[in-house]
Motif scaffolding. Structure first.
Motif, PDB file in Angstrom:
ATOM      1  N   GLY A  71      39.031  30.770  34.366  1.00 21.44           N
ATOM      2  CA  GLY A  71      40.322  31.507  33.851  1.00 21.44           C
ATOM      3  C   GLY A  71      41.379  31.473  35.097  1.00 21.44           C
ATOM      4  O   GLY A  71      41.186  30.781  36.078  1.00 21.44           O
ATOM      5  N   GLU A  72      42.568  31.913  34.892  1.00 15.57           N
ATOM      6  CA  GLU A  72      43.639  31.766  35.908  1.00 15.57           C
ATOM      7  C   GLU A  72      43.316  32.812  37.087  1.00 15.57           C
ATOM      8  O   GLU A  72      42.589  33.749  36.876  1.00 15.57           O
ATOM      9  N   SER A  73      43.931  32.416  38.348  1.00 10.90           N
ATOM     10  CA  SER A  73      43.612  33.225  39.251  1.00 10.90           C
ATOM     11  C   SER A  73      44.254  34.675  39.107  1.00 10.90           C
ATOM     12  O   SER A  73      45.521  34.850  38.440  1.00 10.90           O
ATOM     13  N   GLY A  74      43.464  35.457  39.662  1.00 11.14           N
ATOM     14  CA  GLY A  74      43.941  37.115  39.568  1.00 11.14           C
ATOM     15  C   GLY A  74      43.705  37.699  38.170  1.00 11.14           C
ATOM     16  O   GLY A  74      44.088  38.870  38.047  1.00 11.14           O
ATOM     17  N   ALA A  75      42.957  36.922  37.199  1.00 10.54           N
ATOM     18  CA  ALA A  75      42.798  37.469  35.977  1.00 10.54           C
ATOM     19  C   ALA A  75      41.608  38.454  35.954  1.00 10.54           C
ATOM     20  O   ALA A  75      41.428  39.176  35.039  1.00 10.54           O
ATOM     21  N   LYS A  78      38.380  37.681  37.313  1.00  9.04           N
ATOM     22  CA  LYS A  78      36.977  37.024  37.240  1.00  9.04           C
ATOM     23  C   LYS A  78      35.848  37.505  38.341  1.00  9.04           C
ATOM     24  O   LYS A  78      34.787  37.775  37.726  1.00  9.04           O
ATOM     25  N   SER A  79      36.336  37.797  39.220  1.00  6.33           N
ATOM     26  CA  SER A  79      35.225  38.012  40.353  1.00  6.33           C
ATOM     27  C   SER A  79      34.839  39.356  40.076  1.00  6.33           C
ATOM     28  O   SER A  79      33.793  39.913  40.083  1.00  6.33           O
ATOM     29  N   THR A  80      35.845  40.245  39.553  1.00  2.00           N
ATOM     30  CA  THR A  80      35.397  41.621  39.272  1.00  2.00           C
ATOM     31  C   THR A  80      34.512  41.703  38.112  1.00  2.00           C
ATOM     32  O   THR A  80      33.616  42.584  38.139  1.00  2.00           O
ATOM     33  N   PHE A  81      34.928  40.856  37.221  1.00  2.00           N
ATOM     34  CA  PHE A  81      33.905  40.706  36.020  1.00  2.00           C
ATOM     35  C   PHE A  81      32.689  40.317  36.363  1.00  2.00           C
ATOM     36  O   PHE A  81      31.637  40.967  35.922  1.00  2.00           O
ATOM     37  N   VAL A  99      37.684  43.808  27.460  1.00  2.00           N
ATOM     38  CA  VAL A  99      36.603  44.594  28.439  1.00  2.00           C
ATOM     39  C   VAL A  99      37.552  45.080  29.680  1.00  2.00           C
ATOM     40  O   VAL A  99      38.726  44.902  30.003  1.00  2.00           O
ATOM     41  N   SER A 100      37.091  46.152  30.453  1.00  2.00           N
ATOM     42  CA  SER A 100      37.697  46.347  31.381  1.00  2.00           C
ATOM     43  C   SER A 100      36.478  46.538  32.624  1.00  2.00           C
ATOM     44  O   SER A 100      35.409  46.955  32.401  1.00  2.00           O
ATOM     45  N   SER A 101      36.593  46.036  33.647  1.00  2.00           N
ATOM     46  CA  SER A 101      35.234  45.702  34.537  1.00  2.00           C
ATOM     47  C   SER A 101      35.210  46.963  35.271  1.00  2.00           C
ATOM     48  O   SER A 101      34.228  47.248  36.220  1.00  2.00           O
ATOM     49  N   ALA A 153      36.750  40.465  45.649  1.00  2.00           N
ATOM     50  CA  ALA A 153      37.843  40.206  44.693  1.00  2.00           C
ATOM     51  C   ALA A 153      38.985  40.454  45.399  1.00  2.00           C
ATOM     52  O   ALA A 153      39.326  41.644  46.137  1.00  2.00           O
ATOM     53  N   TYR A 154      39.541  39.419  45.628  1.00  2.00           N
ATOM     54  CA  TYR A 154      40.879  39.239  46.557  1.00  2.00           C
ATOM     55  C   TYR A 154      42.066  39.686  45.676  1.00  2.00           C
ATOM     56  O   TYR A 154      43.259  39.909  46.488  1.00  2.00           O
ATOM     57  N   GLY A 155      42.058  39.246  44.554  1.00  2.00           N
ATOM     58  CA  GLY A 155      43.281  39.505  43.711  1.00  2.00           C
ATOM     59  C   GLY A 155      44.299  38.121  43.770  1.00  2.00           C
ATOM     60  O   GLY A 155      45.412  38.271  43.086  1.00  2.00           O
ATOM     61  N   ASP A 156      43.911  37.193  44.707  1.00  2.00           N
ATOM     62  CA  ASP A 156      45.050  36.100  44.470  1.00  2.00           C
ATOM     63  C   ASP A 156      44.190  34.730  44.306  1.00  2.00           C
ATOM     64  O   ASP A 156      44.113  34.446  42.937  1.00  2.00           O
ATOM     65  N   SER A 157      43.484  34.375  45.100  1.00  2.00           N
ATOM     66  CA  SER A 157      42.802  32.923  44.673  1.00  2.00           C
ATOM     67  C   SER A 157      41.211  32.829  45.045  1.00  2.00           C
ATOM     68  O   SER A 157      40.955  33.150  46.193  1.00  2.00           O
TER      69      SER A 157
END
Ligand code: GDP
Length: 383
Positions: free
Chosen positions: A42-46, A48-51, A193-195, A68-72
């Motif tokens: 998916g897109e950056s910041g969507a 993904k890592s947190t999920f 969902v909410s991670s 989870a950096y929130g950018d890339s």
């Protein structure tokens, strides 16, 4: 008795740690046979890592967590499921970043190796999501669409005068489905969902769907490895352990007698089994501390709803004997055991007979108490 996992001698020598290591090694070897690679894209910041972390039962703060950096997310990163090593979640780079422009993305991330895909999006369906979904569909692979950060949407909507949680969720679900259909994408399910709140919304539904994708033989192990994010998962865990537990518990040569009952058990082995059961229900001390930290509840709040003496406790062999004694003397076992004594005095010993009778009575009670505790802890967290 045969020795299916080659641990008989170590158990008989009371070397519990070595036995546990052997079981783990064998288990890892067995389950590694069928790898299951799941791509999270998916897109950056969507989110993904947190999920990925939430699916693995972790928060961003855990050591094994995906950052989870929130950018890339700039590289492909693989995260093995902590308890189910053949399941690997691949946290793919955000599509549409300068390093991964949409056109080159699919080639660069080795799409072919994945069993199925999870596309994470925090807004409506974007152009990049559509490109990804079409390509995945073209390759004949399955994908699921995850609409992330639902907590944020609900928070924003809550300010409106006619706020309705159900209406808001239905609207988001319909928007996503329509967005996909408008581009000719057949997506059977959209998961909201909410991670940050994996016990809410569609997170457990997603887990169930992933579970159904697994080869039949591997499902039980996957169920046991899932975080306790729904009552249904806790129930399934209990079912997965119910049938075989009395048999497994009688493994090895009985060598310690249970006070108050004329029966001996293989105590080091039983210790390993009970520790595994308590861990599977997330009722061991470290898991409860972790749960307390991730939910903002206090550890003692969680312990307040726990009843089994084996939960939130250091499981010593002394404690185990005490629990077995209590279960034994409060059930009709004492009478049965005295009958077995009598039969044995007449016809000679009955191999495994006594131990099995005790476990047949004790294990379902122990399991039920632990499952009930896991459910109460879950409900406490939800409340
Ligand atoms: P990635 O670039 O797609 O891997 O996105 P991250 O997982 O790094 O998340 C991006 C930002 O969104 C981070 O600040 C996260 O804390 C935040 N975030 C991720 N998931 C959620 C969620 O479910 N709810 C909320 N409110 N924020 C989230």
């Amino acid at each position: 008795m045969n020795d299916p996992i080659g641990v008989k001698s170590v158990i008989e020598n009371y070397d519990t740690a070595a036995a546990a290591a052997k079981i783990k090694k064998k288990y890892l070897k067995k389950t590694r046979n069928i790898p299951l690679n799941i791509a999270v894209t998916g897109e950056s910041g969507a989110g993904k890592s947190t999920f990925v972390n939430a699916v693995r039962g972790l928060t961003d703060e855990d050591n094994e967590a995906a950052p989870a950096y929130g950018d890339s997310t700039s590289e492909v990163a693989a995260y093995k499921h902590p308890d189910y090593p053949n399941v690997t979640l691949w946290d793919l780079p955000g599509i549409g970043t300068p390093m991964f422009p949409a056109e080159k993305y699919l080639k660069r991330v080795e799409f072919r190796m994945f069993y199925f895909f999870i596309i994470v999006s925090e807004t409506r369906i974007t152009e990049n999501d559509v490109k990804l979904a079409l390509k995945i569909q073209e390759m004949g692979k399955k994908f699921y669409f995850v609409r992330s950060k639902i907590d944020k949407d609900l928070r924003a909507e809550r300010r409106k005068r006619n706020f309705s949680k159900e209406r808001t969720l239905t609207k988001i679900r319909e928007d996503c489905a329509q967005g996909l259909q408008a581009h000719g994408i057949k997506c059977s399910k959209v998961f909201l969902v909410s991670s940050f709140k994996p016990r809410k919304y569609d997170f457990s539904l997603l887990h169930e769907t992933l579970e159904r994708q697994l080869p039949k033989l591997k499902r039980n192990a996957f169920v046991l490895a899932m975080p306790n994010i729904s009552l249904e998962i806790i129930k399934k865990k209990k079912q997965a352990m119910d049938l075989r537990l009395p048999n497994v518990a009688c493994f090895g040569r009985p060598n310690v007698s249970v006070p108050g009952l004329t029966v001996s058990v293989n105590l080091p082995w039983l210790h390993i089994i009970i520790v595994m059961v308590v861990d599977a229900f997330g009722l061991d001390i470290p898991s409860l501390w972790k749960l307390a930290a991730s939910t903002g509840l206090s550890y003692s709040d969680l312990c307040a709803v726990i009843k089994s003496p084996l939960a939130a406790a250091e499981i010593t062999e002394k404690l185990l004997l005490k629990v077995l004694n209590q279960v034994g003397v409060t059930s009709e076992l004492c009478f049965e055991l005295s009958m077995i004594n009598f039969v044995e005095s007449v016809v000679g010993s009955i191999p495994r007979g006594r131990c099995y009778r005790v476990m047949e009575k004790a294990m379902p009670i122990i399991l039920r108490e632990l499952a009930d505790d896991a459910q109460r802890v879950f409900q406490r967290v939800l409340a």
